[in-house]
Design a protein around this motif. Sequence first.
Motif, mmCIF file in Angstrom:
data_model
loop_
_atom_site.group_PDB
_atom_site.id
_atom_site.type_symbol
_atom_site.label_atom_id
_atom_site.label_comp_id
_atom_site.label_asym_id
_atom_site.label_seq_id
_atom_site.Cartn_x
_atom_site.Cartn_y
_atom_site.Cartn_z
ATOM 1 N N MET A 15 0.952 -1.725 0.326
ATOM 2 C CA MET A 15 0.060 -0.373 0.292
ATOM 3 C C MET A 15 1.100 1.361 -0.147
ATOM 4 S SD MET A 15 -3.236 -1.266 0.242
ATOM 5 C CE MET A 15 -4.365 -2.423 0.477
ATOM 6 N N ALA A 16 0.278 2.839 -0.721
ATOM 7 C CA ALA A 16 1.471 3.613 -0.966
ATOM 8 C C ALA A 16 0.504 4.748 -0.905
ATOM 9 C CB ALA A 16 2.870 3.108 -2.616
ATOM 10 N N ASP A 17 1.397 5.882 -0.991
ATOM 11 C CA ASP A 17 0.223 7.303 -1.022
ATOM 12 C C ASP A 17 1.552 7.455 -2.816
ATOM 13 O OD1 ASP A 17 -0.149 6.738 0.949
ATOM 14 O OD2 ASP A 17 0.948 8.481 2.360
ATOM 15 N N LEU A 18 0.092 8.221 -2.824
ATOM 16 C CA LEU A 18 0.377 9.012 -4.617
ATOM 17 C C LEU A 18 -0.758 10.100 -4.513
ATOM 18 C CD1 LEU A 18 1.799 8.329 -7.235
ATOM 19 C CD2 LEU A 18 0.233 7.103 -7.951
ATOM 20 N N LEU A 19 0.378 10.817 -5.155
ATOM 21 C CA LEU A 19 -1.338 12.269 -5.784
ATOM 22 C C LEU A 19 -1.259 11.826 -6.917
ATOM 23 C CD1 LEU A 19 -3.326 14.784 -5.171
ATOM 24 C CD2 LEU A 19 -0.830 16.546 -4.851
ATOM 25 N N VAL A 20 -1.742 12.273 -8.120
ATOM 26 C CA VAL A 20 -1.411 12.190 -9.540
ATOM 27 C C VAL A 20 -2.416 13.514 -9.474
ATOM 28 C CG1 VAL A 20 -2.770 11.696 -11.280
ATOM 29 C CG2 VAL A 20 -2.491 9.340 -9.260
ATOM 30 N N ARG A 21 -2.297 14.393 -10.537
ATOM 31 C CA ARG A 21 -2.387 15.994 -10.283
ATOM 32 C C ARG A 21 -2.564 16.269 -12.297
ATOM 33 N NH1 ARG A 21 1.557 19.754 -6.815
ATOM 34 N NH2 ARG A 21 -0.765 20.688 -7.281
ATOM 35 N N GLY A 22 -3.262 16.959 -12.717
ATOM 36 C CA GLY A 22 -3.068 17.539 -14.017
ATOM 37 C C GLY A 22 -4.291 16.819 -14.441
ATOM 38 N N GLY A 23 -4.623 16.193 -15.077
ATOM 39 C CA GLY A 23 -5.565 14.956 -15.208
ATOM 40 C C GLY A 23 -6.409 15.068 -16.008
ATOM 41 N N THR A 24 -7.081 14.409 -16.851
ATOM 42 C CA THR A 24 -8.772 14.071 -17.203
ATOM 43 C C THR A 24 -9.840 13.181 -16.837
ATOM 44 O OG1 THR A 24 -8.802 15.705 -18.442
ATOM 45 C CG2 THR A 24 -10.773 14.856 -18.483
ATOM 46 N N VAL A 25 -10.520 13.356 -15.310
ATOM 47 C CA VAL A 25 -10.936 11.842 -14.575
ATOM 48 C C VAL A 25 -11.734 11.462 -15.309
ATOM 49 C CG1 VAL A 25 -12.078 10.718 -12.524
ATOM 50 C CG2 VAL A 25 -10.163 12.559 -12.233
ATOM 51 N N VAL A 26 -11.537 10.088 -16.134
ATOM 52 C CA VAL A 26 -12.777 9.159 -16.510
ATOM 53 C C VAL A 26 -13.055 8.032 -15.647
ATOM 54 C CG1 VAL A 26 -13.929 8.086 -18.564
ATOM 55 C CG2 VAL A 26 -11.830 9.652 -18.873
ATOM 56 N N ASP A 27 -13.754 8.931 -14.870
ATOM 57 C CA ASP A 27 -14.496 7.736 -13.823
ATOM 58 C C ASP A 27 -14.739 6.132 -13.890
ATOM 59 O OD1 ASP A 27 -16.573 7.826 -13.672
ATOM 60 O OD2 ASP A 27 -17.559 9.669 -12.485
ATOM 61 N N GLY A 28 -15.148 5.773 -14.765
ATOM 62 C CA GLY A 28 -15.496 4.777 -14.583
ATOM 63 C C GLY A 28 -17.013 4.067 -14.629
ATOM 64 N N THR A 29 -17.496 4.827 -14.451
ATOM 65 C CA THR A 29 -19.562 4.956 -14.338
ATOM 66 C C THR A 29 -19.788 5.166 -15.392
ATOM 67 O OG1 THR A 29 -19.040 7.515 -13.741
ATOM 68 C CG2 THR A 29 -19.125 5.907 -11.691
ATOM 69 N N GLY A 30 -19.566 5.817 -16.945
ATOM 70 C CA GLY A 30 -19.336 5.869 -17.800
ATOM 71 C C GLY A 30 -20.179 7.999 -17.503
ATOM 72 N N ALA A 31 -19.971 8.480 -16.924
ATOM 73 C CA ALA A 31 -20.058 10.081 -16.607
ATOM 74 C C ALA A 31 -19.415 10.667 -17.576
ATOM 75 C CB ALA A 31 -20.474 9.911 -15.702
ATOM 76 N N PRO A 32 -19.345 11.980 -17.591
ATOM 77 C CA PRO A 32 -18.421 12.856 -18.272
ATOM 78 C C PRO A 32 -17.044 12.665 -17.624
ATOM 79 C CG PRO A 32 -21.120 13.886 -19.087
ATOM 80 C CD PRO A 32 -20.943 12.826 -17.915
ATOM 81 N N ALA A 33 -16.392 12.972 -18.161
ATOM 82 C CA ALA A 33 -14.707 13.137 -17.998
ATOM 83 C C ALA A 33 -14.828 14.579 -17.306
ATOM 84 C CB ALA A 33 -13.700 12.760 -19.175
ATOM 85 N N PHE A 34 -13.871 14.958 -16.188
ATOM 86 C CA PHE A 34 -13.731 15.940 -15.421
ATOM 87 C C PHE A 34 -12.721 16.115 -15.162
ATOM 88 C CE2 PHE A 34 -14.941 12.583 -12.734
ATOM 89 C CZ PHE A 34 -14.220 13.196 -11.577
ATOM 90 N N ARG A 35 -11.813 17.427 -14.900
ATOM 91 C CA ARG A 35 -10.312 17.747 -14.677
ATOM 92 C C ARG A 35 -11.010 17.742 -12.578
ATOM 93 N NH1 ARG A 35 -6.775 18.956 -12.128
ATOM 94 N NH2 ARG A 35 -5.514 20.900 -12.250
ATOM 95 N N ALA A 36 -9.767 16.635 -12.472
ATOM 96 C CA ALA A 36 -9.217 16.626 -11.184
ATOM 97 C C ALA A 36 -8.220 15.682 -10.499
ATOM 98 C CB ALA A 36 -10.439 15.622 -11.003
ATOM 99 N N ASP A 37 -7.579 16.670 -9.733
ATOM 100 C CA ASP A 37 -6.301 15.291 -8.800
ATOM 101 C C ASP A 37 -6.716 14.089 -8.729
ATOM 102 O OD1 ASP A 37 -5.070 17.852 -10.013
ATOM 103 O OD2 ASP A 37 -4.542 18.251 -8.097
#
Length: 561
Positions: free
Chosen positions: A1-23
Amino acid sequence: MADLLVRGGTVVDGTGAPAFRADVRITDGVITEVGPDLEPRGERELDAAGAYVAPGFIEMHTHLDGSMWWNPDLDPLPAYGVTTAVFGNCGMSVAPLRQSAREPVLDLFTFLEDLPLDAFHKNVPWTWERWPEYRTACEGQATTLNVAGFVGHLTLRTTVMGAEAAWERAATPEEIAAMAELLDESLAHGAIGLSTNVFDKDRYLKLVPTRLADDAEFEALVDVLARHEGATLQVITRFNEPESIDGDVERFARICAPRGVRGQWTAIPATVREDYLREQTIALHRRIRESGADFWPNVPHKPLEPFFNFERALTFQRVAAWNEWINGPEETKLATLADPEWRARAREDYDNRVSSSTSRLDRPETLIFAISETGAGPLEVSWRAYAEQEGKHLSDALADWILANGIRSCMRGIPDAFDEEAVSELFKEPHTLTNINDSGAHLQLFCGSGENVYLLTRYVRDAGLLTVEEAVHNLTGKLAGYFGLGDRGVIAPGKAGDLAVFALDEIEVRPETKVHDNPDGSWRFTRGPSGVRATVVAGTPTVLDAEPTGARPGTMIGRRA
């Protein structure tokens, strides 16, 4: 298990909902925050600017049961964004498996899936007979991705009945009860369901044991599945026999529906030449859903370009003389090809084979002589064209070509054209499954790994038939929901910290290449990295800057609400 911050991407959350800008923040291997401009807290950071951030991709149909022990990097899956793989498909698993049943089960497993038998003997630890011990062993084997397993009905039946009885008759009530007990224990300790098989034959062309199971046996085992929330049934039906497809699927839907058990079946075909069969199976799919059965069809999305080798294979199973030859001893193969009596039998067996809509043997014009061991050739000519050019029976022409070119030569299958619009429409439905690519099996026939990326490049980027949200949902959230893997497949707080970071203009399914790294010295097909920027398992990158890191944070997982 580890800690990580993924920054500056466009999230496609896997539900089929529209993508959005988020960390995305991962803490102790679990997603804890999703939002714009998250403040760093001293954790490792990953720059995803210009890329999509998706849940880690799920491989839904693999045979990694063996190779996870001798290839724990599970190459090339991490380089294609994969973080979870389901194995134990097609009725075959390596647990629960009594030592007395191990030899016949492994012989069948390695024959049907084109796997190295010696590697199973020498590299799998065999510290188990029942599922609880098997899960402990798997949890102790560090791999690059998470694995989840079905109980194989073939394995279960042979373990309880013994090889002779399992291959010859229906089970007694006492044997059925023993199978149910082992299945119940396995599901209680993390198995995700039961896989069964009413399609295959063994190397001697006998029906595999599960084809002898009667409805009483299937009903008792599905009763066990019903007691374990989220447990599913996987069925390999006679998908290459149009007259058998409806009856097979309806049989299992009829057993599962009143018990509330979800199942998957093989398959709605995707090729243009099987338009008639696609219409039949889509109608079947609609009818099954309307009946109230929670049955999901498999739908392939990538044309197969298989290589046909002559060292060992399933490809000639319906031509007895050739099937015996290709799976026989190497030292007698060339002499057999030259034997007039064998040739006469081979011609007769080829001419009297049972036809199949999926078999290349019925379409020799689509098989190209591609690789020569000796260099004799000719190459890049079809089997049919060569036979016509030489004025020979197809069987004799192939025998002559192999004699000249060597048994380590190969033919290549021309890919079939797919009806991509029909496939895309099926993927937009809520109850269809894809990515059924046999990763980890048929090592010298093709490399199934990478078909997930093909969905993104061909259907999303190049053809515009699916949105990136739709494609990612089919590879992540839809699959996780089907299998009851409720803690993954979606980017949201509380979900597993498994991610794939990619840009559509940077990824591609790479060509197949040979590597000689199987424990028995044999070769397999693999692929180069796809260009996925990062693959993350429980907060630990297994791929970074499009290259494997060597990290192995994966473990065995089970159903989670």
